[in-house]
Structures are given as C-alpha cells and as structure tokens.
Design a protein around this motif. Structure first.
Motif, PDB file in Angstrom:
ATOM      1  N   ALA A   1      -0.530  19.241   0.843  1.00 43.87           N
ATOM      2  CA  ALA A   1      -0.356  19.161  -0.609  1.00 43.87           C
ATOM      3  C   ALA A   1       1.060  18.766  -0.991  1.00 43.87           C
ATOM      4  O   ALA A   1       1.265  17.909  -1.851  1.00 43.87           O
ATOM      5  N   GLY A   2       2.035  19.385  -0.359  1.00 45.81           N
ATOM      6  CA  GLY A   2       3.416  19.143  -0.743  1.00 45.81           C
ATOM      7  C   GLY A   2       3.989  17.849  -0.226  1.00 45.81           C
ATOM      8  O   GLY A   2       4.932  17.316  -0.795  1.00 45.81           O
ATOM      9  N   SER A   3       3.452  17.340   0.853  1.00 44.10           N
ATOM     10  CA  SER A   3       3.999  16.116   1.420  1.00 44.10           C
ATOM     11  C   SER A   3       3.043  14.941   1.285  1.00 44.10           C
ATOM     12  O   SER A   3       3.339  13.983   0.586  1.00 44.10           O
ATOM     13  N   LEU A   4       1.900  15.012   1.940  1.00 49.06           N
ATOM     14  CA  LEU A   4       0.998  13.857   1.936  1.00 49.06           C
ATOM     15  C   LEU A   4       0.527  13.486   0.535  1.00 49.06           C
ATOM     16  O   LEU A   4       0.655  12.338   0.117  1.00 49.06           O
ATOM     17  N   VAL A   5       0.005  14.437  -0.203  1.00 48.17           N
ATOM     18  CA  VAL A   5      -0.537  14.138  -1.537  1.00 48.17           C
ATOM     19  C   VAL A   5       0.590  13.853  -2.532  1.00 48.17           C
ATOM     20  O   VAL A   5       0.607  12.816  -3.198  1.00 48.17           O
ATOM     21  N   ALA A   6       1.541  14.779  -2.634  1.00 44.88           N
ATOM     22  CA  ALA A   6       2.589  14.641  -3.642  1.00 44.88           C
ATOM     23  C   ALA A   6       3.493  13.439  -3.370  1.00 44.88           C
ATOM     24  O   ALA A   6       3.823  12.683  -4.285  1.00 44.88           O
ATOM     25  N   PHE A   7       3.893  13.237  -2.129  1.00 43.61           N
ATOM     26  CA  PHE A   7       4.798  12.135  -1.831  1.00 43.61           C
ATOM     27  C   PHE A   7       4.099  10.790  -1.976  1.00 43.61           C
ATOM     28  O   PHE A   7       4.706   9.820  -2.433  1.00 43.61           O
ATOM     29  N   THR A   8       2.835  10.703  -1.609  1.00 45.45           N
ATOM     30  CA  THR A   8       2.089   9.464  -1.807  1.00 45.45           C
ATOM     31  C   THR A   8       1.992   9.143  -3.297  1.00 45.45           C
ATOM     32  O   THR A   8       2.164   7.990  -3.703  1.00 45.45           O
ATOM     33  N   ALA A   9       1.737  10.152  -4.113  1.00 38.18           N
ATOM     34  CA  ALA A   9       1.697   9.937  -5.565  1.00 38.18           C
ATOM     35  C   ALA A   9       3.055   9.465  -6.072  1.00 38.18           C
ATOM     36  O   ALA A   9       3.143   8.565  -6.926  1.00 38.18           O
ATOM     37  N   TYR A  10       4.123  10.045  -5.547  1.00 42.47           N
ATOM     38  CA  TYR A  10       5.474   9.659  -5.950  1.00 42.47           C
ATOM     39  C   TYR A  10       5.763   8.203  -5.579  1.00 42.47           C
ATOM     40  O   TYR A  10       6.297   7.438  -6.392  1.00 42.47           O
ATOM     41  N   VAL A  11       5.410   7.800  -4.372  1.00 45.17           N
ATOM     42  CA  VAL A  11       5.635   6.421  -3.942  1.00 45.17           C
ATOM     43  C   VAL A  11       4.830   5.459  -4.809  1.00 45.17           C
ATOM     44  O   VAL A  11       5.319   4.403  -5.221  1.00 45.17           O
ATOM     45  N   TRP A  12       3.597   5.830  -5.129  1.00 50.85           N
ATOM     46  CA  TRP A  12       2.785   4.979  -6.001  1.00 50.85           C
ATOM     47  C   TRP A  12       3.436   4.864  -7.374  1.00 50.85           C
ATOM     48  O   TRP A  12       3.506   3.776  -7.949  1.00 50.85           O
ATOM     49  N   LEU A  13       3.933   5.975  -7.916  1.00 55.53           N
ATOM     50  CA  LEU A  13       4.602   5.932  -9.217  1.00 55.53           C
ATOM     51  C   LEU A  13       5.840   5.050  -9.183  1.00 55.53           C
ATOM     52  O   LEU A  13       6.126   4.342 -10.162  1.00 55.53           O
TER      53      LEU A  13
ATOM     54  N   ASP B   1       0.840  -1.194   0.000  1.00 55.77           N
ATOM     55  CA  ASP B   1       0.000   0.000   0.000  1.00 55.77           C
ATOM     56  C   ASP B   1       0.877   1.246   0.000  1.00 55.77           C
ATOM     57  O   ASP B   1       1.644   1.471   0.937  1.00 55.77           O
ATOM     58  N   PRO B   2       0.798   2.095  -1.048  1.00 55.85           N
ATOM     59  CA  PRO B   2       1.649   3.283  -1.093  1.00 55.85           C
ATOM     60  C   PRO B   2       1.406   4.233   0.076  1.00 55.85           C
ATOM     61  O   PRO B   2       2.309   4.956   0.475  1.00 55.85           O
ATOM     62  N   PHE B   3       0.207   4.233   0.650  1.00 57.34           N
ATOM     63  CA  PHE B   3      -0.066   5.098   1.797  1.00 57.34           C
ATOM     64  C   PHE B   3       0.739   4.647   3.008  1.00 57.34           C
ATOM     65  O   PHE B   3       1.291   5.465   3.742  1.00 57.34           O
ATOM     66  N   VAL B   4       0.829   3.348   3.232  1.00 56.60           N
ATOM     67  CA  VAL B   4       1.611   2.820   4.351  1.00 56.60           C
ATOM     68  C   VAL B   4       3.091   3.114   4.133  1.00 56.60           C
ATOM     69  O   VAL B   4       3.790   3.549   5.050  1.00 56.60           O
ATOM     70  N   ALA B   5       3.569   2.892   2.916  1.00 55.05           N
ATOM     71  CA  ALA B   5       4.972   3.181   2.603  1.00 55.05           C
ATOM     72  C   ALA B   5       5.278   4.660   2.838  1.00 55.05           C
ATOM     73  O   ALA B   5       6.328   5.004   3.379  1.00 55.05           O
ATOM     74  N   THR B   6       4.357   5.519   2.456  1.00 56.04           N
ATOM     75  CA  THR B   6       4.543   6.957   2.648  1.00 56.04           C
ATOM     76  C   THR B   6       4.647   7.300   4.126  1.00 56.04           C
ATOM     77  O   THR B   6       5.507   8.088   4.524  1.00 56.04           O
ATOM     78  N   VAL B   7       3.798   6.701   4.943  1.00 56.59           N
ATOM     79  CA  VAL B   7       3.832   6.971   6.384  1.00 56.59           C
ATOM     80  C   VAL B   7       5.189   6.562   6.966  1.00 56.59           C
ATOM     81  O   VAL B   7       5.803   7.320   7.718  1.00 56.59           O
ATOM     82  N   TYR B   8       5.677   5.382   6.614  1.00 63.43           N
ATOM     83  CA  TYR B   8       6.966   4.918   7.134  1.00 63.43           C
ATOM     84  C   TYR B   8       8.090   5.861   6.704  1.00 63.43           C
ATOM     85  O   TYR B   8       8.939   6.237   7.510  1.00 63.43           O
ATOM     86  N   GLU B   9       8.100   6.224   5.431  1.00 68.27           N
ATOM     87  CA  GLU B   9       9.179   7.060   4.918  1.00 68.27           C
ATOM     88  C   GLU B   9       9.131   8.466   5.511  1.00 68.27           C
ATOM     89  O   GLU B   9      10.169   9.035   5.865  1.00 68.27           O
ATOM     90  N   MET B  10       7.934   9.032   5.628  1.00 71.03           N
ATOM     91  CA  MET B  10       7.822  10.374   6.186  1.00 71.03           C
ATOM     92  C   MET B  10       8.123  10.383   7.682  1.00 71.03           C
ATOM     93  O   MET B  10       8.734  11.325   8.191  1.00 71.03           O
ATOM     94  N   ALA B  11       7.723   9.349   8.384  1.00 71.63           N
ATOM     95  CA  ALA B  11       8.021   9.270   9.820  1.00 71.63           C
ATOM     96  C   ALA B  11       9.530   9.158  10.042  1.00 71.63           C
ATOM     97  O   ALA B  11      10.084   9.826  10.929  1.00 71.63           O
ATOM     98  N   ALA B  12      10.198   8.346   9.240  1.00 70.66           N
ATOM     99  CA  ALA B  12      11.657   8.221   9.368  1.00 70.66           C
ATOM    100  C   ALA B  12      12.335   9.557   9.069  1.00 70.66           C
ATOM    101  O   ALA B  12      13.259   9.965   9.784  1.00 70.66           O
ATOM    102  N   GLY B  13      11.871  10.249   8.049  1.00 69.00           N
ATOM    103  CA  GLY B  13      12.432  11.563   7.719  1.00 69.00           C
ATOM    104  C   GLY B  13      12.184  12.570   8.826  1.00 69.00           C
ATOM    105  O   GLY B  13      13.075  13.366   9.168  1.00 69.00           O
ATOM    106  N   ALA B  14      10.995  12.552   9.397  1.00 68.89           N
ATOM    107  CA  ALA B  14      10.655  13.491  10.478  1.00 68.89           C
ATOM    108  C   ALA B  14      11.526  13.245  11.699  1.00 68.89           C
ATOM    109  O   ALA B  14      12.048  14.192  12.307  1.00 68.89           O
TER     110      ALA B  14
END
Length: 166
Positions: free
Chosen positions: A75-87, A27-40
């Motif tokens: 917009a810049g993180s949740l939406v855009a980064f999730t789209a990037y992970v899906w791509l 799930d790209p949403f789960v991947a996004t959460v892990y990646e953004m949490a690690a970055g934060a």
C-alpha cells in the motif's frame, strides 16, 4: 536523523522536479519499478556500509511486524508511489506536491479511526493550516500545464498538434 530527513525531502523534491524534464518510461508502472529498484539498491548498500545487518535475526521479528512491513510495501510503496508517478506525468508539479500536505492529514484521520488516537486542538489547527495551504496551491495554479488530448490546429490549419503533453 534530522539531516537524513532533510536529505530525503530534498532528494524527493529534486526527483519530482527532474521527472518532468528527463526521459521517463511512458508506463508509470515501469517508471515505478526503476525508481524503487534504484532506491532499494542505494538503501541496501548504505545499510551494509553502516553495518546495520550485524546481529539481525529474521526469526526474532514478530509476525505482526512482518505483516506491517508487507502492508507498507504494497500500500505504501507499490500503490501509492505508482499513483504519484502517474500524477507527475498527468498534473502540474505544484499540484502534485500537495501530497506533502495531504498525506499527514490522511494519516491523522486514519490513526483516529483505526488506532483511536486522540485528535487535539493542536492537531485540528495543524489540519486547518494544511487545508488552507492546499487550497492556496490549487486555486493559484496556472492553467495549461496539464496533459491535453485535443489537437491544436497549426497555423496552416492542418490540425497537427503544436504542443507536447505537458
């Protein structure tokens, strides 16, 4: 500052490259959460280590700045980064990497429309270089790297798929 920009670009490139080779959540949403949490966590630790929060008073930050931060987070993180992970999971890396060329052009266009920023000859020339670069990447991409849903027949004709999703 320049070293930080280079390190950030290198980290982004390495992470994009490895994302197709490491086991990632489907799930790209789960991947996004892990990646953004690690970055934060990394950024908070870095800012604490550098003492950047000394003297910071949230009450001194304007409402407009808090709204801008909220917009960038959504917009810049949740939406855009999730789209990037899906791509990254759905398209060839060379095609996905064109974000680095397309995003500045979109930012310039939005600046012109929303903030009345002037578009100079230099900006137009830079935009033309971006469009040509993206066109070259897209037209020279090798086929066969995209995810497919069509099962490929096995040599015995059973219809089981031979390939993965990439």
């Amino acid at each position: 500052g320049a070293l930080t920009v280079v390190a950030g670009a290198a980290s982004w490139s390495i992470g994009s490259f490895l994302s197709g080779r490491l086991r990632m959540p489907a799930d790209p949403f789960v991947a996004t959460v892990y990646e953004m949490a690690a970055g934060a966590v990394a950024l908070v630790l870095l800012s604490l280590g550098r003492g950047e929060l000394r003297g910071f008073d949230p009450a001194e930050v304007s409402g407009r700045s808090w709204l801008a931060l909220g917009y960038l987070m959504v917009a810049g993180s949740l939406v855009a980064f999730t789209a990037y992970v899906w791509l990254l999971q759905s398209a060839p890396l060379s095609l996905v990497s064109t974000y680095a060329y397309v995003n500045p052009a979109v930012a310039v266009a939005l600046d012109a429309v929303l903030a009345a920023e002037p578009i100079t000859t230099q900006v137009l020339l830079g935009g033309a270089v971006i469009v040509v670069g993206v066109a070259l990447v897209v037209t020279t991409e090798r086929p066969g790297r995209r995810a497919t849903t069509d099962p490929q027949p096995t040599p015995s004709g059973t219809g089981a798929s031979l390939g993965g999703t990439r």
